[in-house]
Design a protein around this motif. Sequence first.
Motif, mmCIF file in Angstrom:
data_model
loop_
_atom_site.group_PDB
_atom_site.id
_atom_site.type_symbol
_atom_site.label_atom_id
_atom_site.label_comp_id
_atom_site.label_asym_id
_atom_site.label_seq_id
_atom_site.Cartn_x
_atom_site.Cartn_y
_atom_site.Cartn_z
ATOM 1 N N ARG A 69 -7.098 -5.104 18.327
ATOM 2 C CA ARG A 69 -6.989 -4.078 19.385
ATOM 3 C C ARG A 69 -8.324 -3.335 19.540
ATOM 4 O O ARG A 69 -9.134 -3.279 18.601
ATOM 5 C CB ARG A 69 -5.855 -3.101 19.057
ATOM 6 C CG ARG A 69 -6.174 -2.217 17.886
ATOM 7 C CD ARG A 69 -5.071 -1.215 17.605
ATOM 8 N NE ARG A 69 -5.411 -0.503 16.394
ATOM 9 C CZ ARG A 69 -4.571 -0.203 15.429
ATOM 10 N NH1 ARG A 69 -3.309 -0.522 15.520
ATOM 11 N NH2 ARG A 69 -4.981 0.440 14.367
ATOM 12 N N VAL B 260 5.996 -1.769 17.613
ATOM 13 C CA VAL B 260 5.111 -0.681 17.188
ATOM 14 C C VAL B 260 3.626 -0.981 17.437
ATOM 15 O O VAL B 260 2.853 -0.067 17.764
ATOM 16 C CB VAL B 260 5.392 -0.281 15.708
ATOM 17 C CG1 VAL B 260 5.102 -1.406 14.744
ATOM 18 C CG2 VAL B 260 4.613 0.958 15.315
ATOM 19 N N SER B 261 3.219 -2.242 17.345
ATOM 20 C CA SER B 261 1.797 -2.541 17.563
ATOM 21 C C SER B 261 1.372 -2.218 18.993
ATOM 22 O O SER B 261 0.227 -1.821 19.230
ATOM 23 C CB SER B 261 1.491 -4.013 17.281
ATOM 24 O OG SER B 261 1.607 -4.253 15.908
ATOM 25 N N ARG C 152 5.674 4.500 14.143
ATOM 26 C CA ARG C 152 7.030 3.962 14.295
ATOM 27 C C ARG C 152 7.933 4.979 14.997
ATOM 28 O O ARG C 152 8.760 4.622 15.836
ATOM 29 C CB ARG C 152 7.610 3.608 12.914
ATOM 30 C CG ARG C 152 7.011 2.357 12.327
ATOM 31 C CD ARG C 152 7.425 2.150 10.876
ATOM 32 N NE ARG C 152 6.860 0.934 10.354
ATOM 33 C CZ ARG C 152 7.427 -0.268 10.455
ATOM 34 N NH1 ARG C 152 8.622 -0.393 11.000
ATOM 35 N NH2 ARG C 152 6.828 -1.334 9.982
ATOM 36 N N ALA D 57 0.962 1.569 19.040
ATOM 37 C CA ALA D 57 -0.177 1.999 18.212
ATOM 38 C C ALA D 57 -1.518 1.618 18.835
ATOM 39 O O ALA D 57 -2.562 2.081 18.380
ATOM 40 C CB ALA D 57 -0.057 1.401 16.811
ATOM 41 N N LYS E 23 0.816 -1.225 0.000
ATOM 42 C CA LYS E 23 0.000 0.000 0.000
ATOM 43 C C LYS E 23 0.848 1.274 0.000
ATOM 44 O O LYS E 23 0.495 2.246 -0.648
ATOM 45 C CB LYS E 23 -1.048 0.000 1.110
ATOM 46 C CG LYS E 23 -0.499 -0.053 2.498
ATOM 47 C CD LYS E 23 -1.651 -0.152 3.480
ATOM 48 C CE LYS E 23 -1.218 -0.186 4.922
ATOM 49 N NZ LYS E 23 0.153 -0.488 5.261
ATOM 50 N N ARG F 270 1.675 -8.929 13.822
ATOM 51 C CA ARG F 270 1.147 -7.563 13.683
ATOM 52 C C ARG F 270 -0.290 -7.569 13.154
ATOM 53 O O ARG F 270 -1.117 -6.774 13.593
ATOM 54 C CB ARG F 270 2.077 -6.737 12.796
ATOM 55 C CG ARG F 270 3.314 -6.329 13.574
ATOM 56 C CD ARG F 270 3.909 -5.084 13.036
ATOM 57 N NE ARG F 270 4.562 -5.376 11.785
ATOM 58 C CZ ARG F 270 4.759 -4.470 10.840
ATOM 59 N NH1 ARG F 270 4.331 -3.239 10.991
ATOM 60 N NH2 ARG F 270 5.392 -4.785 9.742
ATOM 61 N N ARG G 230 -3.958 2.349 8.645
ATOM 62 C CA ARG G 230 -4.871 1.256 9.000
ATOM 63 C C ARG G 230 -6.283 1.777 9.251
ATOM 64 O O ARG G 230 -7.251 1.036 9.144
ATOM 65 C CB ARG G 230 -4.403 0.574 10.302
ATOM 66 C CG ARG G 230 -3.009 0.025 10.268
ATOM 67 C CD ARG G 230 -2.934 -1.160 9.318
ATOM 68 N NE ARG G 230 -1.651 -1.840 9.415
ATOM 69 C CZ ARG G 230 -0.488 -1.338 8.987
ATOM 70 N NH1 ARG G 230 -0.453 -0.145 8.424
ATOM 71 N NH2 ARG G 230 0.622 -2.039 9.088
ATOM 72 N N ASP G 231 -6.384 3.045 9.656
ATOM 73 C CA ASP G 231 -7.681 3.589 10.094
ATOM 74 C C ASP G 231 -7.999 4.877 9.344
ATOM 75 O O ASP G 231 -8.747 5.706 9.823
ATOM 76 C CB ASP G 231 -7.613 3.902 11.602
ATOM 77 C CG ASP G 231 -6.482 4.873 11.941
ATOM 78 O OD1 ASP G 231 -5.562 5.041 11.107
ATOM 79 O OD2 ASP G 231 -6.529 5.496 13.013
ATOM 80 N N ILE G 232 -7.405 5.030 8.167
ATOM 81 C CA ILE G 232 -7.583 6.308 7.464
ATOM 82 C C ILE G 232 -9.020 6.433 6.951
ATOM 83 O O ILE G 232 -9.692 7.438 7.202
ATOM 84 C CB ILE G 232 -6.549 6.467 6.306
ATOM 85 C CG1 ILE G 232 -5.125 6.131 6.772
ATOM 86 C CG2 ILE G 232 -6.615 7.885 5.717
ATOM 87 C CD1 ILE G 232 -4.643 6.871 7.988
ATOM 88 N N THR H 89 1.321 7.230 7.635
ATOM 89 C CA THR H 89 0.948 7.322 9.058
ATOM 90 C C THR H 89 1.615 6.223 9.887
ATOM 91 O O THR H 89 1.847 6.410 11.081
ATOM 92 C CB THR H 89 -0.584 7.263 9.259
ATOM 93 O OG1 THR H 89 -1.068 6.000 8.803
ATOM 94 C CG2 THR H 89 -1.287 8.380 8.526
HETATM 95 O O1 DC Z 1 2.378 0.527 7.883
HETATM 96 P P1 DC Z 1 3.441 0.183 8.913
HETATM 97 O O2 DC Z 1 3.795 -1.283 8.903
HETATM 98 O O3 DC Z 1 4.640 1.047 8.835
HETATM 99 O O4 DC Z 1 2.740 0.483 10.330
HETATM 100 C C1 DC Z 1 3.437 0.319 11.523
HETATM 101 C C2 DC Z 1 2.480 -0.048 12.651
HETATM 102 O O5 DC Z 1 1.640 1.061 12.985
HETATM 103 C C3 DC Z 1 1.569 -1.231 12.381
HETATM 104 O O6 DC Z 1 1.711 -2.188 13.433
HETATM 105 C C4 DC Z 1 0.178 -0.694 12.409
HETATM 106 C C5 DC Z 1 0.292 0.657 13.050
HETATM 107 N N1 DC Z 1 -0.511 1.666 12.368
HETATM 108 C C6 DC Z 1 -1.725 1.997 12.909
HETATM 109 O O7 DC Z 1 -2.116 1.418 13.911
HETATM 110 N N2 DC Z 1 -2.472 2.969 12.339
HETATM 111 C C7 DC Z 1 -2.061 3.589 11.236
HETATM 112 N N3 DC Z 1 -2.823 4.546 10.701
HETATM 113 C C8 DC Z 1 -0.828 3.247 10.647
HETATM 114 C C9 DC Z 1 -0.076 2.264 11.233
#
Ligand code: DC
Length: 233
Positions: free
Chosen positions: A194, A105-106, A42, A109, A19, A187, A136-138, A37
């Motif tokens: 969550r 990171v999870s 991170r 987040a 993506k 992840r 993930r939540d856009i 995002t």
């Molecule tokens: O896309 P990525 O793998 O770089 O994302 C890193 C972590 O951040 C992943 O575990 C999910 C979280 N994340 C999130 O919870 N919400 C977002 N808008 C973007 C990423």
Amino acid sequence: MKTKKKINVAIDGTSSSGKSTMAKALASYAGYTYIDTGAMYRAVTLFCLQNGLIADGKVDVEELEKRMGEISISFKINKNGGQSTCLNGVDVEKEIRGLEVSNNVSLVAAIAFVRHEMVRQQQAMAKKKGVVMDGRDIGTTVLPDAEIKVFVTSSALVRAQRRYAEMLAKGDTSVTLDDIVKNVEMRDHLDSTRKESPLRQAPDAILLDSTPLTIEGQRQWLFDLFDNYLKTH
Ligand code: DC
């Protein structure tokens, strides 16, 4: 294709589904701003690691909440023409892609006040439109009114293979493909179970299963969707 009418594009999906590559390509095709995002979560995670706020798989949530005001995240164009993430003005692009940040990171987040602050900053960045934002939540939370919403997924093995190839290309041989498959699966599980903003497809998002596609095919699919939207609106 550059156009005067600006819209926002939300690209959500599982990690390493391609993506970010699609989102970056569309931003440069359309002359839009790309916002990663995941890089913001991170960077907060790196701040925690640098300041001893993560120990034994647990975040010192109280201390992090007190120190959130010390965290400033921005993006800049680096000398290769790509985008770098900065934490308090320092380019941390390489550090935030490493396995230590990926493995933690999870946890970060999933913290409600971290998400609220990141969402606030992301909404401010998209206010003037002309933004391609991936995360993930856009489509569900950050930009529920985005004109185009896409949800991308693909099999865990294909995603791990992509990440492995990327790390090898950067000369990072510290992990095996098996380590990465486990990290991707862990992840996915944490992100989709969550409590705060779990990973899910917005009802009005278009689903793309990228398993059988090349990155080039994925890019073209998105360009066509974008061009078609502008033609018909
Ligand atoms: O896309 P990525 O793998 O770089 O994302 C890193 C972590 O951040 C992943 O575990 C999910 C979280 N994340 C999130 O919870 N919400 C977002 N808008 C973007 C990423």
